[in-house]
Structures are given as C-alpha cells and as structure tokens.
Design a protein around this motif. Sequence first.
Motif, PDB file in Angstrom:
ATOM      1  N   ALA A 267     -51.385 128.198 -37.100  1.00 13.38           N
ATOM      2  CA  ALA A 267     -52.255 129.220 -36.495  1.00 13.38           C
ATOM      3  C   ALA A 267     -53.568 128.637 -35.968  1.00 13.38           C
ATOM      4  CB  ALA A 267     -52.530 130.325 -37.510  1.00 13.38           C
ATOM      5  N   GLU A 268     -54.130 127.671 -36.704  1.00 14.42           N
ATOM      6  CA  GLU A 268     -55.435 127.146 -36.287  1.00 14.42           C
ATOM      7  C   GLU A 268     -55.354 126.339 -34.996  1.00 14.42           C
ATOM      8  OE1 GLU A 268     -53.767 126.727 -39.025  1.00 14.42           O
ATOM      9  OE2 GLU A 268     -54.308 124.915 -40.128  1.00 14.42           O
ATOM     10  N   HIS A 269     -54.142 126.008 -34.543  1.00 11.51           N
ATOM     11  CA  HIS A 269     -53.990 125.264 -33.293  1.00 11.51           C
ATOM     12  C   HIS A 269     -53.537 126.125 -32.121  1.00 11.51           C
ATOM     13  CE1 HIS A 269     -53.456 121.625 -36.136  1.00 11.51           C
ATOM     14  NE2 HIS A 269     -54.725 121.810 -35.820  1.00 11.51           N
TER      15      HIS A 269
ATOM     16  N   GLY B 152     -57.893 132.698 -44.155  1.00 12.71           N
ATOM     17  CA  GLY B 152     -57.856 131.654 -43.127  1.00 12.71           C
ATOM     18  C   GLY B 152     -57.568 132.158 -41.726  1.00 12.71           C
ATOM     19  N   VAL B 153     -56.627 133.063 -41.579  1.00 15.75           N
ATOM     20  CA  VAL B 153     -56.234 133.500 -40.231  1.00 15.75           C
ATOM     21  C   VAL B 153     -57.392 134.226 -39.529  1.00 15.75           C
ATOM     22  CG1 VAL B 153     -54.607 134.952 -38.943  1.00 15.75           C
ATOM     23  CG2 VAL B 153     -53.779 133.576 -40.848  1.00 15.75           C
ATOM     24  N   MET B 154     -58.237 134.893 -40.301  1.00 21.46           N
ATOM     25  CA  MET B 154     -59.373 135.614 -39.711  1.00 21.46           C
ATOM     26  C   MET B 154     -60.489 134.661 -39.252  1.00 21.46           C
ATOM     27  SD  MET B 154     -58.298 138.674 -39.498  1.00 21.46           S
ATOM     28  CE  MET B 154     -59.795 139.308 -38.751  1.00 21.46           C
ATOM     29  N   LYS B 155     -60.311 133.377 -39.512  1.00 21.16           N
ATOM     30  CA  LYS B 155     -61.252 132.410 -38.918  1.00 21.16           C
ATOM     31  C   LYS B 155     -61.137 132.429 -37.391  1.00 21.16           C
ATOM     32  CE  LYS B 155     -62.576 130.190 -42.877  1.00 21.16           C
ATOM     33  NZ  LYS B 155     -62.044 129.393 -43.985  1.00 21.16           N
ATOM     34  N   HIS B 156     -60.023 132.923 -36.901  1.00 19.84           N
ATOM     35  CA  HIS B 156     -59.919 133.196 -35.462  1.00 19.84           C
ATOM     36  C   HIS B 156     -60.683 134.508 -35.218  1.00 19.84           C
ATOM     37  CE1 HIS B 156     -58.163 132.954 -31.482  1.00 19.84           C
ATOM     38  NE2 HIS B 156     -58.054 134.263 -31.549  1.00 19.84           N
TER      39      HIS B 156
ATOM     40  N   GLY C  56     -50.294 133.590 -42.118  1.00 23.01           N
ATOM     41  CA  GLY C  56     -50.353 132.275 -41.476  1.00 23.01           C
ATOM     42  C   GLY C  56     -48.985 131.614 -41.296  1.00 23.01           C
ATOM     43  N   PRO C  57     -48.181 131.509 -42.350  1.00 21.30           N
ATOM     44  CA  PRO C  57     -46.878 130.859 -42.201  1.00 21.30           C
ATOM     45  C   PRO C  57     -45.948 131.575 -41.214  1.00 21.30           C
ATOM     46  CG  PRO C  57     -47.512 130.973 -44.500  1.00 21.30           C
ATOM     47  CD  PRO C  57     -48.512 131.798 -43.748  1.00 21.30           C
ATOM     48  N   ALA C  58     -46.084 132.898 -41.095  1.00 20.48           N
ATOM     49  CA  ALA C  58     -45.269 133.625 -40.120  1.00 20.48           C
ATOM     50  C   ALA C  58     -45.687 133.224 -38.702  1.00 20.48           C
ATOM     51  CB  ALA C  58     -45.425 135.141 -40.307  1.00 20.48           C
TER      52      ALA C  58
ATOM     53  N   VAL D  32     -56.008 137.536 -45.153  1.00 19.00           N
ATOM     54  CA  VAL D  32     -54.888 137.160 -44.298  1.00 19.00           C
ATOM     55  C   VAL D  32     -54.859 135.633 -44.270  1.00 19.00           C
ATOM     56  CG1 VAL D  32     -53.799 137.504 -42.050  1.00 19.00           C
ATOM     57  CG2 VAL D  32     -55.431 139.201 -42.911  1.00 19.00           C
ATOM     58  N   GLY D  33     -54.005 135.059 -45.102  1.00 22.11           N
ATOM     59  CA  GLY D  33     -53.954 133.608 -45.204  1.00 22.11           C
ATOM     60  C   GLY D  33     -52.504 133.177 -45.338  1.00 22.11           C
ATOM     61  N   THR D  34     -52.225 132.405 -46.397  1.00 22.46           N
ATOM     62  CA  THR D  34     -50.842 131.991 -46.665  1.00 22.46           C
ATOM     63  C   THR D  34     -49.984 133.224 -46.950  1.00 22.46           C
ATOM     64  OG1 THR D  34     -51.761 129.991 -47.617  1.00 22.46           O
ATOM     65  CG2 THR D  34     -49.453 130.442 -48.080  1.00 22.46           C
ATOM     66  N   GLY D  35     -50.581 134.187 -47.590  1.00 24.18           N
ATOM     67  CA  GLY D  35     -49.967 135.501 -47.762  1.00 24.18           C
ATOM     68  C   GLY D  35     -50.959 136.534 -47.256  1.00 24.18           C
ATOM     69  N   ILE D  36     -50.608 137.804 -47.436  1.00 23.46           N
ATOM     70  CA  ILE D  36     -51.574 138.865 -47.156  1.00 23.46           C
ATOM     71  C   ILE D  36     -51.730 139.655 -48.442  1.00 23.46           C
ATOM     72  CG2 ILE D  36     -52.074 140.932 -45.787  1.00 23.46           C
ATOM     73  CD1 ILE D  36     -50.611 139.704 -43.462  1.00 23.46           C
TER      74      ILE D  36
HETATM   75  N1  LIG Z   1     -59.182 128.743 -37.642  1.00 23.98           N
HETATM   76  C1  LIG Z   1     -58.041 129.312 -38.003  1.00 23.98           C
HETATM   77  N2  LIG Z   1     -57.450 130.194 -37.171  1.00 23.98           N
HETATM   78  C2  LIG Z   1     -56.293 130.781 -37.522  1.00 23.98           C
HETATM   79  N3  LIG Z   1     -55.635 130.549 -38.663  1.00 23.98           N
HETATM   80  C3  LIG Z   1     -56.167 129.662 -39.518  1.00 23.98           C
HETATM   81  C4  LIG Z   1     -57.392 129.014 -39.255  1.00 23.98           C
HETATM   82  N4  LIG Z   1     -57.676 128.221 -40.311  1.00 23.98           N
HETATM   83  C5  LIG Z   1     -56.664 128.382 -41.202  1.00 23.98           C
HETATM   84  N5  LIG Z   1     -55.746 129.238 -40.730  1.00 23.98           N
HETATM   85  C6  LIG Z   1     -54.499 129.679 -41.387  1.00 23.98           C
HETATM   86  O1  LIG Z   1     -54.837 130.316 -42.603  1.00 23.98           O
HETATM   87  C7  LIG Z   1     -53.843 130.084 -43.600  1.00 23.98           C
HETATM   88  C8  LIG Z   1     -54.511 129.675 -44.908  1.00 23.98           C
HETATM   89  O2  LIG Z   1     -55.317 130.716 -45.326  1.00 23.98           O
HETATM   90  P1  LIG Z   1     -56.351 130.593 -46.534  1.00 23.98           P
HETATM   91  O3  LIG Z   1     -56.942 131.944 -46.734  1.00 23.98           O
HETATM   92  O4  LIG Z   1     -57.288 129.490 -46.218  1.00 23.98           O
HETATM   93  O5  LIG Z   1     -55.456 130.111 -47.742  1.00 23.98           O
HETATM   94  P2  LIG Z   1     -54.774 130.895 -48.968  1.00 23.98           P
HETATM   95  O6  LIG Z   1     -54.199 132.188 -48.446  1.00 23.98           O
HETATM   96  O7  LIG Z   1     -53.701 129.948 -49.415  1.00 23.98           O
HETATM   97  O8  LIG Z   1     -55.867 131.104 -49.960  1.00 23.98           O
HETATM   98  C9  LIG Z   1     -52.905 129.021 -43.044  1.00 23.98           C
HETATM   99  O9  LIG Z   1     -51.666 129.631 -42.715  1.00 23.98           O
HETATM  100  C10 LIG Z   1     -53.615 128.510 -41.794  1.00 23.98           C
HETATM  101  O10 LIG Z   1     -52.678 128.222 -40.758  1.00 23.98           O
END
Ligand SMILES: Nc1ncnc2c1ncn2[C@@H]1O[C@H](COP(=O)(O)OP(=O)(O)O)[C@@H](O)[C@H]1O
Lengths: 292, 292
Positions: free
Chosen positions: A193-195, A231-235, A182-184, A129-133
């Motif tokens: 999302a990270e903020h 990235g989104v799962m870093k939350h 993330g972009p959604a 779950v990042g820029t795409g899923i």
């Molecule tokens: N700590 C965080 N909490 C929530 N969302 C995050 C966090 N860090 C990054 N993101 C989101 O994750 C997305 C990027 O995901 P990532 O898996 O790192 O990249 P990609 O999918 O391009 O490989 C961005 O939309 C960003 O806003």
Amino acid sequence: MLIGGVEAGGTKVVCGIGNEHGELLEHKVIATSNPTETLNAVFSFFAEHPIAALGLGWFGPLDLNPERSSYGRLTSTPKLAWQGFPLLDTFQARFPVPVGLDTDVNAAVLGEARWGAAKGLHTVAYLTVGTGIGGGLLVEGRRVHGSMHPEVGHLLVRRHPDDPFAGHCPYHQDCLEGLAAGPALAARWGTPAEHLPDDHPAWRLEAYYLAQAVVNLMLTVSPQRIILGGGVMKHTALYTDIRRQVQTLLGGYLQHPGVSEAALDPFITAPGLGDFAGVRGALALALDALRH
Amino acid sequence: MLIGGVEAGGTKVVCGIGNEHGELLEHKVIATSNPTETLNAVFSFFAEHPIAALGLGWFGPLDLNPERSSYGRLTSTPKLAWQGFPLLDTFQARFPVPVGLDTDVNAAVLGEARWGAAKGLHTVAYLTVGTGIGGGLLVEGRRVHGSMHPEVGHLLVRRHPDDPFAGHCPYHQDCLEGLAAGPALAARWGTPAEHLPDDHPAWRLEAYYLAQAVVNLMLTVSPQRIILGGGVMKHTALYTDIRRQVQTLLGGYLQHPGVSEAALDPFITAPGLGDFAGVRGALALALDALRH
Ligand SMILES: Nc1ncnc2c1ncn2[C@@H]1O[C@H](COP(=O)(O)OP(=O)(O)O)[C@@H](O)[C@H]1O
Ligand SMILES: Nc1ncnc2c1ncn2[C@@H]1O[C@H](COP(=O)(O)OP(=O)(O)O)[C@@H](O)[C@H]1O
Ligand SMILES: [Zn+2]
Ligand SMILES: [Zn+2]
C-alpha cells in the motif's frame, strides 16, 4: 506519583511511564514475541520505576467479563503461544497495584477521548486500518465489550461495481478487512500500500469501503467523532475522500456539520495522539483502576 | 404509588399506569394525530390517575441532548404538525413530577432489558421491522444517543444477487429499510407483507437483509441479545431463517452459542413483552426519573 501503561499489538509493545495527569514521561518499544520473552522485557522496563497503578491495552481476543473464571486471559488467538495466557493474573502477581485491562483498540479510543482528537466526547469510535482492521468503541463514556469482542473489521460491506477482487479474509473473503486492510491492498494490486501512487484507483475503492464502515457506525451508535488510524491511513488523502464518500452514501439522510468537507472540526479525523494513542489510553486505564 | 408511561409511535399512542414495580395496571390506546388532539387525549387519560413520575418513549427525531436549548423538542420530522414541538416542556408544565424522556425504540429496549426477553442484560439491541425499521440500543446499561439519533433502518446492506428491486427508500433506495420494511415488501411483490404465503421467495430475501443488520450490530456493539419486533416479524418463521443466515454470513468467524438453531436461549429473539415493550419501557423511564 508514577503510573505504568502498556499497549501491546501484534508486532510491537509500547511500555510507558506517566504521571498523575496521564502525561507520558518515558517510553520503550519492544517487539512482540512469545509471552515469556515479551513479559520479561516489559517487567524489566518497569523494574526501574515504582508504579502506583498499571494499565494494559492488549491485543485480543481477551476475556473481559469479570464474572467469568477466564477473565483477564487471552482466548482463542492465531498467536498460539498466547492462547489461554493468564495476562491479568501474571501482571497482578508481579505488580501488587491496581491494574486496568482492556483491548489495545479500546485503550486507543480511551486515550483519544481523554487527551486527543476526541477530547471531552463520550461516544467515540476508533478504527485502525493496518495489517488488520480493528475498532475500539466508547459509548456514553463506557468502553464497549458486550458478549463478544467487537470485530468491526469483519463488517459486511457492499462491493464496488468496479472491483472484481475476490477479497482476502479467510472467513468472509470480501468483508471490510478482506477488501481494505493493508494486506488486501497488497494482494489486490501486487504492490504494498505504501508504494501505491497517489492517483492510483486503489484509493477511491479504499475510501468507498472505509466510508461504509463509518456510515454503519453512524447509523448504529452515532459516535460524536470517528478516528481513523493505522498504517494505511498514513495515506492522508484518504481522510478527505472518506468524508466525501460518507456524504454520498448518506444521501442527505443525516445532516452532520462535521462531515462536510469544509468542517473546521471534522467528524472523521486522524488520532490526535498519533502513535501514542494506545499507550496514553493504557495510562488512562491505570488512572481509572486507581480510582475504583 | 402510581407512575405513568406513554409510548408514542407514528400511528398510535399507548398510555399506561403502572405501580412501583413497573407493572402495567391499566392502559389505553389512542390514534396519533396532531399535537393538540393527541396530548389532550393523553392528558385526560392521566387526569384520573395521580402519578408520581412519568416516562415518555416518543417517536423521533427528538433532541435528547440536555446541554442544548432544544432539548426535549421534536426536530425535523415529516410529521409537520410536530416539527419543533416542545414535548418535554409541555408534559413538564402539566405534570410537576419527574419526567423521563427517550425515543420509542429506546423505551422498548429498556423495557425488554428490565422485564422482557433481555432481562438482566446490559448490552441489547431492539429492531422494529414495520412501516419503517427503527432501532433502540442499550450499551453497558446506557441508552445510546450519541450526537445524532441512531438510524439503524438506513444501514447499507448487500443486495441479494436474486433481487432486482431498486429499493424503496427516498434517500438511499436500497438501504435496509428500502429493501426490508413492510412497504418495501408490498412495493416489491405487489402484495401486503401479511398476505405473502409462507413459501414465497420474499421471506428468504427478507431474512438475508435482516441478518445483515444483525451481523453488523454483532460486529460493532456485540449485543448480548438482539430482539426483533414490529409487524413484519409477525411472520415468525423469519426468526429461524435469520438465525441461519446470520451463521452463514459470519462464516464461522464468531462463535456464539445463542446463534445456533438449537439454542435454548436464543440470541435473536422476539420481544418478551410483546406489544407492551414500549409502554413498559416508558414506565422504566419514569422509575429512573424518580430515582435521579
Ligand atoms: N504510507 C502508507 N500508505 C499506505 N499504507 C501504508 C503506509 N505505511 C504503511 N502502510 C500499510 O499499513 C499496514 C501496517 O499497518 P500498521 O498499523 O503500521 O501495523 P499493524 O496493523 O500491524 O499494527 C501495512 O499493510 C502497510 O502496507
Ligand atoms: N403477519 C404479518 N406478516 C408480515 N408482515 C406483517 C404482518 N402483519 C403486519 N405486517 C406488516 O407490518 C407493517 C406494519 O408494522 P407495525 O409494526 O405494525 O406498524 P408501525 O411500524 O407503523 O408501528 C406493515 O407494512 C404490514 O404489512
Ligand atoms: Zn472477514
Ligand atoms: Zn434509507
């Protein structure tokens, strides 16, 4: 013996050298650009290391049907410079060793099933779950391709009654990716999302949508474990929230010990190999190519 | 050489005798009742025919994990007389031959992939839309079990905006089965499905819900073909309606030649073996048991 593995995503490429146990000895991260620049950088990394086999976990869409003449090529991709690129042939011409190829997400699920959070399991799903899923899927030990590239990111989910957001997918508006990538989140709330603070209502909706993807996977392929990364799962509070929502959505229909909040061995979990799932999986592809 | 196959559903059991090519030579239909009566009838059918192997496609939930001590038993089922019944051991004690076991729907998908509408394909889904909605799944040639019995009937679907019906599933109300199985149609419209006229609005909703199940299967396991059977699909106009709705729901995202309305070789199709998919699949299970 040394083997090579490459995980190529939309923004970065991870090249790795491993040993015969698939342990990562050395790695390098390269920015993804056009095919010539990207592959020059990859080739020069491996130039210093004689490898006996190579595994590639590459962004798609790829033709992975060995019966087609376009096998090993990128197909229609929004990255126009890569469209139609003969990936497998190009690597094979450079490295006269066994080469294993799959998508980046299938490499990740393979790495996790061999050495990570799903070690020893045969039916495993990996969602990033990042820029795409995107999703990788191992069923009864086999990487799933089917007749099309599985595109789990575009699953149709039920919209939450409290969510008036139209959705962000150019094809479907409010599919899973259109609501939960993330972009959604950024478009929906006006903040990356990270903020978003921990108590923001965004996270409840996010868990609701991702839980639906988990439930639909449970009801179709019933994986032994579902790994959520990106990235989104870093939350990380999402893991608990998703487990809870999955139980609510199942409504007592399926009993699965790993889904309970107190599970010691959770069914829904983070990647055990962290950011190295993909490149370790690529090493696994190399080892498998060597064996066959 | 003769082999035996049994497909057992909730209302009826089909016993068959086949040859070494899996052709059905003779069959008998028995009403499903309690284990003693049902198996007595099955045993007496086979008493007249010496079989070299036996395949069982049985209603679930079954424990299909050979590593568990409860392997081959029925687990928690609303059919209380069958709960915990040691199906495989009972057959094995009676017939000292190789016995293959799987669910009735997995037998059906296997039969269809070997001799029916999905002949020669390796990744195939079979949905039966009848009193309930069940699914069998073959991925890369393997029958899918995972850690739980796949219960595709309870997929979460999006409710149609024109559908105020609360749904009929005791667990989820408005899951797929709660909106689209035969009894849901009867409860929703006050008329058994087979008596709803062709121009009834029920069919548009029905196609909408079943199309969502098809789309979610395409996006997760991307089968090469999806076979829809069961009593409700006797309303054959549904095939065209579902194909059309699938295209609408995909929104141009996936291009699959077989999904178009004019496809010569349709992706969404009826069982090629008709009502014999299950028993033919059971014969395939018998042949596979003989080989391993
Ligand atoms: N700590 C965080 N909490 C929530 N969302 C995050 C966090 N860090 C990054 N993101 C989101 O994750 C997305 C990027 O995901 P990532 O898996 O790192 O990249 P990609 O999918 O391009 O490989 C961005 O939309 C960003 O806003
Ligand atoms: N021609 C038909 N059109 C629509 N629905 C039908 C038709 N015939 C039977 N049905 C419905 O199919 C369901 C029974 O499905 P079936 O697959 O025969 O049984 P089961 O699921 O019990 O094995 C009933 O709900 C019935 O109303
Ligand atoms: Zn989409
Ligand atoms: Zn349900």
